[in-house]
Design a protein around this motif. Structure first.
Motif, PDB file in Angstrom:
ATOM      1  N   LYS A   1     -99.941  23.270 -33.555  1.00  0.00           N
ATOM      2  CA  LYS A   1    -100.428  23.057 -34.803  1.00  0.00           C
ATOM      3  C   LYS A   1    -100.648  22.133 -35.807  1.00  0.00           C
ATOM      4  CE  LYS A   1     -97.328  25.736 -38.210  1.00  0.00           C
ATOM      5  NZ  LYS A   1     -98.263  26.683 -38.418  1.00  0.00           N
TER       6      LYS A   1
ATOM      7  N   GLU B   1    -105.477  23.873 -40.903  1.00  0.00           N
ATOM      8  CA  GLU B   1    -104.387  25.227 -41.962  1.00  0.00           C
ATOM      9  C   GLU B   1    -105.006  26.154 -42.490  1.00  0.00           C
ATOM     10  OE1 GLU B   1    -101.929  23.380 -45.129  1.00  0.00           O
ATOM     11  OE2 GLU B   1    -101.842  21.288 -44.193  1.00  0.00           O
ATOM     12  N   HIS B   2    -105.903  26.125 -42.203  1.00  0.00           N
ATOM     13  CA  HIS B   2    -106.558  27.519 -43.016  1.00  0.00           C
ATOM     14  C   HIS B   2    -106.597  28.738 -41.954  1.00  0.00           C
ATOM     15  CE1 HIS B   2    -110.440  26.587 -41.166  1.00  0.00           C
ATOM     16  NE2 HIS B   2    -110.852  27.032 -40.302  1.00  0.00           N
TER      17      HIS B   2
ATOM     18  N   GLU C   1    -104.372  29.695 -39.913  1.00  0.00           N
ATOM     19  CA  GLU C   1    -103.179  30.031 -39.602  1.00  0.00           C
ATOM     20  C   GLU C   1    -102.171  30.296 -38.291  1.00  0.00           C
ATOM     21  OE1 GLU C   1    -102.804  33.607 -42.655  1.00  0.00           O
ATOM     22  OE2 GLU C   1    -104.210  32.936 -43.764  1.00  0.00           O
ATOM     23  N   PHE C   2    -102.462  28.799 -37.994  1.00  0.00           N
ATOM     24  CA  PHE C   2    -102.185  29.398 -36.539  1.00  0.00           C
ATOM     25  C   PHE C   2    -100.608  29.418 -36.370  1.00  0.00           C
ATOM     26  CE2 PHE C   2    -100.780  26.891 -32.332  1.00  0.00           C
ATOM     27  CZ  PHE C   2    -101.205  27.729 -31.752  1.00  0.00           C
ATOM     28  N   THR C   3     -99.817  30.160 -35.660  1.00  0.00           N
ATOM     29  CA  THR C   3     -98.474  30.457 -35.877  1.00  0.00           C
ATOM     30  C   THR C   3     -98.346  30.610 -33.882  1.00  0.00           C
ATOM     31  OG1 THR C   3     -98.265  31.245 -37.260  1.00  0.00           O
ATOM     32  CG2 THR C   3     -96.564  31.529 -36.400  1.00  0.00           C
TER      33      THR C   3
ATOM     34  N   TYR D   1     -99.699  33.119 -29.242  1.00  0.00           N
ATOM     35  CA  TYR D   1     -99.913  32.551 -30.623  1.00  0.00           C
ATOM     36  C   TYR D   1    -100.850  33.341 -31.711  1.00  0.00           C
ATOM     37  CZ  TYR D   1    -101.524  28.815 -27.516  1.00  0.00           C
ATOM     38  OH  TYR D   1    -100.543  27.853 -26.406  1.00  0.00           O
ATOM     39  N   LYS D   2    -100.642  33.463 -33.324  1.00  0.00           N
ATOM     40  CA  LYS D   2    -101.666  34.138 -33.859  1.00  0.00           C
ATOM     41  C   LYS D   2    -102.985  32.975 -34.533  1.00  0.00           C
ATOM     42  CE  LYS D   2     -99.696  35.121 -37.652  1.00  0.00           C
ATOM     43  NZ  LYS D   2     -98.910  35.962 -39.007  1.00  0.00           N
ATOM     44  N   VAL D   3    -103.808  33.628 -34.592  1.00  0.00           N
ATOM     45  CA  VAL D   3    -104.703  32.671 -35.416  1.00  0.00           C
ATOM     46  C   VAL D   3    -105.690  33.343 -36.299  1.00  0.00           C
ATOM     47  CG1 VAL D   3    -105.622  32.682 -33.503  1.00  0.00           C
ATOM     48  CG2 VAL D   3    -105.922  30.332 -34.705  1.00  0.00           C
ATOM     49  N   SER D   4    -106.291  33.063 -36.819  1.00  0.00           N
ATOM     50  CA  SER D   4    -107.068  33.323 -38.312  1.00  0.00           C
ATOM     51  C   SER D   4    -108.107  32.552 -38.046  1.00  0.00           C
ATOM     52  CB  SER D   4    -106.742  33.033 -39.372  1.00  0.00           C
ATOM     53  OG  SER D   4    -107.017  34.091 -40.209  1.00  0.00           O
TER      54      SER D   4
ATOM     55  N   THR E   1    -107.478  37.842 -38.175  1.00  0.00           N
ATOM     56  CA  THR E   1    -106.609  37.457 -36.877  1.00  0.00           C
ATOM     57  C   THR E   1    -105.846  38.239 -36.064  1.00  0.00           C
ATOM     58  OG1 THR E   1    -105.076  37.537 -39.966  1.00  0.00           O
ATOM     59  CG2 THR E   1    -103.626  37.121 -37.874  1.00  0.00           C
TER      60      THR E   1
END
Length: 165
Positions: free
Chosen positions: A30, A35-36, A38-40, A57-60, A66
Motif C-alpha cells: 500500500k 493513492e488514486h 485505492e489499494f486495500t 486486495y481491492k484495487v481501483s 474497482t
C-alpha cells in the motif's frame, strides 16, 4: 493471446536485510502504490510471507473500476527472492518475480512481471494505450517513493523495460 513482460531494476542504499524486511511485508505494498488506486488489503497479510500464502486486495486501477485481486505467494527464498501469482483478478495471467541482490553501496531490486491481458484482440489494443501506461506510472511512483524512503545509490541506473512475445 500475447504475453507481455515488464522488467524493472532499482538500486537502494540499504542493507539486503532491510530491503527484504520492507519488500516481503505485504502491508508495505500500500505504501508503494499510488493513492488514486485505492489499494486495500482485505486479508492474508497478517503474518510473515510464506509459500502458499493467499493475499486478497481491492484495487481501483482506473477511475470508476474497482476489482478484487487475489494473489498467492508461490515461492520464497528468504532474503533473496519471492514470487507472487494472480489467482483471481484483472489479468489473464500475472506472474511477478521479486529479486534482491547486494551491490556496491546497497542493493538492487529487480522485478520481472510476465502477464497477459484478457479480452483477446480488444485487450491487445488496450495494452499500449491503457495497461502499459498504467503499469509504467505505478512503477515510476514506486521508484520515487522508495527513493524518498531510502535514498538512491549514486550512478546506479534505473530501468523499466517492456517486451511482448
Amino acid at each position: 493471446m500475447k504475453l507481455y513482460q515488464l522488467h524493472s531494476k532499482q538500486a537502494l542504499p540499504i542493507s539486503k536485510s532491510k530491503a527484504w524486511d520492507f519488500l516481503s511485508d505485504p502491508g508495505n505494498l500500500k505504501v508503494i502504490t499510488p493513492e488514486h488506486m485505492e489499494f486495500t488489503i482485505l486479508s492474508g497479510a497478517d503474518r510473515p510471507m510464506f509459500p502458499g500464502q493467499i493475499i486478497q486486495y481491492k484495487v481501483s486501477p482506473f477511475p470508476g473500476y474497482t476489482t478484487k485481486w487475489v494473489t498467492e505467494i508461490t515461492q520464497v527464498k528468504e532474503g533473496d527472492y519471492f514470487v507472487d501469482e494472480q489467482r483471481f483478478g484483472p489479468y489473464a495471467l500475472w506472474h511477478h518475480k521479486h529479486f534482491i541482490k547486494e551491490i556496491d553501496g546497497g542493493v538492487e531490486m529487480e522485478d520481472i512481471i510476465d502477464y497477459k491481458i484478457p479480452l483477446g484482440v480488444l485487450g491487445q489494443i488496450a495494452h499500449p494505450i491503457i495497461v502499459k501506461n498504467q503499469l509504467k506510472k505505478i512503477f515510476e511512483f514506486r521508484e520515487k517513493k522508495l527513493i524518498k524512503l531510502f535514498g538512491t545509490v549514486e550512478g546506479a541506473p534505473k530501468t523499466i523495460t517492456y517486451k511482448s512475445f
